[in-house]
Scaffold this motif. Structure first.
Motif, short mmCIF file in Angstrom:
data_model
loop_
_atom_site.label_atom_id
_atom_site.label_comp_id
_atom_site.label_asym_id
_atom_site.label_seq_id
_atom_site.Cartn_x
_atom_site.Cartn_y
_atom_site.Cartn_z
N GLU A 147 0.72 -1.12 0.02
CA GLU A 147 -0.03 -0.10 -0.26
C GLU A 147 1.07 1.27 -0.07
N GLU A 148 1.78 1.31 0.81
CA GLU A 148 2.82 2.30 0.98
C GLU A 148 3.42 2.74 -0.51
N LEU A 149 3.89 1.81 -1.12
CA LEU A 149 4.63 1.76 -2.46
C LEU A 149 3.46 2.13 -3.34
N LYS B 55 12.02 5.28 3.02
CA LYS B 55 10.63 5.18 4.31
C LYS B 55 10.23 4.11 4.17
N ILE B 56 9.92 3.27 3.16
CA ILE B 56 9.10 2.06 3.18
C ILE B 56 9.88 0.95 3.92
N LEU B 57 11.44 1.05 3.22
CA LEU B 57 12.30 -0.09 3.93
C LEU B 57 12.89 0.52 5.15
N ARG B 58 12.28 0.47 6.12
CA ARG B 58 12.45 1.14 7.29
C ARG B 58 13.81 0.68 8.12
N SER B 59 14.29 1.63 8.67
CA SER B 59 15.54 1.56 9.36
C SER B 59 15.50 2.04 10.77
#
Length: 122
Positions: free
Chosen positions: A106-108, A116-120
């Motif tokens: 959904e975020e993509l 931001k999607i690939l959180r760190s």
């Protein structure tokens, strides 16, 4: 909203291969690519392109899919509501993992930046 055993069982038995084309369609309609989708899935599951193709070829259920996955250690940072459920409140671990993936897709599709999607946790 609390999920039921029936709901959790339905998700567990659902084929990842049956849902994947819908993920592709959802992100491509919004101008994102299949490659970006696969990057998001790899971040969450550890499956590279060949491993993902193998899961699709096997028509793995979500239960089988996530049994073989190496969940990203930052997956717990995925929060919010998806399909009417607050992700961090989902008690069934498998259902929660499937909802993690739904939230990332959904975020993509909504155009969120990949970093931001690939959180760190930095």
């Amino acid at each position: 909203m609390k999920s039921t055993n029936h709901h959790d069982e339905r998700i567990a038995k659902m084929s990842f291969a049956s849902v994947y084309p819908h993920y592709i369609s959802k992100v491509e309609k919004k101008g994102r690519t299949k490659e970006e989708l696969n990057e998001v899935i790899e971040w969450l599951t550890g499956f590279d392109e060949e491993q993902l193709k193998e899961q699709l070829r096997l028509k793995a259920s979500f239960e089988e899919f996530f049994q073989k996955a190496k969940l990203n250690p930052n997956a717990h940072l995925i929060k919010g509501v998806i399909c009417g459920y607050r992700i961090e409140d989902i008690e069934n671990p498998l259902t929660q993992k499937v909802r993690y993936m739904d939230k990332l897709v959904e975020e993509l599709a909504r155009g969120r930046k990949m970093e931001k999607i690939l959180r760190s946790e930095s």
